[in-house]
Scaffold this motif. Sequence first.
Motif, PDB file in Angstrom:
ATOM      1  N   TYR A 180      19.173 -34.524 -37.001  1.00 30.78           N
ATOM      2  CA  TYR A 180      19.974 -34.925 -38.164  1.00 30.78           C
ATOM      3  C   TYR A 180      21.166 -35.737 -37.696  1.00 30.78           C
ATOM      4  O   TYR A 180      21.946 -35.280 -36.860  1.00 30.78           O
ATOM      5  N   TYR A 182      24.568 -36.829 -38.775  1.00 33.20           N
ATOM      6  CA  TYR A 182      25.502 -36.481 -39.845  1.00 33.20           C
ATOM      7  C   TYR A 182      26.506 -37.613 -40.082  1.00 33.20           C
ATOM      8  O   TYR A 182      26.993 -38.252 -39.165  1.00 33.20           O
ATOM      9  N   TRP A 191      24.882 -29.796 -44.725  1.00 33.95           N
ATOM     10  CA  TRP A 191      23.721 -30.100 -43.876  1.00 33.95           C
ATOM     11  C   TRP A 191      23.927 -29.523 -42.477  1.00 33.95           C
ATOM     12  O   TRP A 191      22.977 -29.072 -41.829  1.00 33.95           O
ATOM     13  N   ALA A 362      17.205 -33.530 -51.095  1.00 35.13           N
ATOM     14  CA  ALA A 362      17.291 -32.357 -50.215  1.00 35.13           C
ATOM     15  C   ALA A 362      16.093 -31.439 -50.408  1.00 35.13           C
ATOM     16  O   ALA A 362      15.504 -30.952 -49.430  1.00 35.13           O
ATOM     17  N   PHE A 377      18.928 -26.098 -49.871  1.00 37.06           N
ATOM     18  CA  PHE A 377      20.224 -26.752 -49.750  1.00 37.06           C
ATOM     19  C   PHE A 377      21.188 -26.220 -50.802  1.00 37.06           C
ATOM     20  O   PHE A 377      20.858 -26.180 -51.990  1.00 37.06           O
TER      21      PHE A 377
END
Length: 427
Positions: A180, A182, A191, A362, A377
Amino acid sequence: MSKSRSFQFCGIMVCVFVILLIIFYWDDVGTAHFYLRTAFMRIQATHLPAMKNQNHDHSNSKKTAGERITSSEATIIQDDLELTYLENIKGEESSPKMKQAFNEISQPKLEEKVKSFELGINSGKTSSEMQQIQDERKQKIEDACTDSSIMFSGKNRNFEDIPNGELDHLIVDDRHGIIYCYVPKVACTNWKRIMILLSQSLLKQGIPYHDPLEIPRNFVHRSTSHSTFSHFWKRYGKFSKQLMKIRLKKYTKFLFVRDPFVRLISAFRSKFAVQNDDFYRQFAKQMLQLYANYSNLPQTVNEAFSAGIKPTFINFIQYLLDPQTEKEMPFNEHWRQVYRLCHPCQINYDFIGKLESLDEDASYLLKLLKVEKLVQFPSSSRNQTLASWEHDWFAKIPVAWRRKLYEIYKPDFVIFGYPEPTHLLLD
């Protein structure tokens, strides 16, 4: 004669000692190689389950539940694959069995179950519609990165040329094969919570978190709470980039983006419109001195706010447009362009989410990752900056400044498919 033999013996012992020293303590690389070699020897005594042949393409196929491996096996396999790659680099022979394993393994899944955190997030679109949206977003990135008329810094460099420090926004979950990138001010706090929960990188009294919202915010943003690519150098030295490329090829990579101008408004609101002592000392005082003609400013943000002293959005835009700003240091991550944080022309992302469609994106992503039964999420609408505010926030910014600001953030608009804000750029 005996003295000569003694000298010879001593010389041999010194050589052996030096060789052993090099093998076991050769900086970070030597340590990593010894660690991986230990893993390699350990795996020889481990009876791994047979793996089916799989053809891996950009879609990053997933293992089914019946093909899942345990966390300890996943760690051993991963370490051994890294050893195989290192040995190939060094020209050493590697086991054909391990070469096959390297080519076949995709994304490690766990048998362990994490308590589901149901929030009832549903998407109004079908899977085929969501996939079509993803295809369009990925095509936008490819078009921008291959269009010679669109230029921005770092566009044409190779992944190997990216400094390690610029890879610290890539968070890795080796347990599930996820990466991921960010982006601050794009739901990154939640997240990051998801990544901590999945990777179990942070424990509460020795027990993994089950609810992402239970993870304290101040823990979420600690670098020690995550495994990032920038940490690889400390462990693997000069081999770090090659090991990063292995994960980038095998893991599912995602990021979330946002309208660049709205993201700037959000950054200003959270860092300068409310009391934030770190940002006041590092940035606000400079803005007030340079663009608001203040001198002898209060030392703390509490004192400044009590005296009615705070930077305006105009001061913030002046700071971004000032050529001297980036000469002194790169943009802070909260307003640095996404293409500089996540390198979309060098990293082939499998999923591009947008804050404007956060809930459905999400939900769809967690299903693609096959972790929707582990976590969902968290819903988050608290104090959210809305795109409809854009006109009011930029009302006092001269049009000439808006155009210059657009040029700074234009690559993000183009790469991620956000339309040019003509309503802000025209007289």
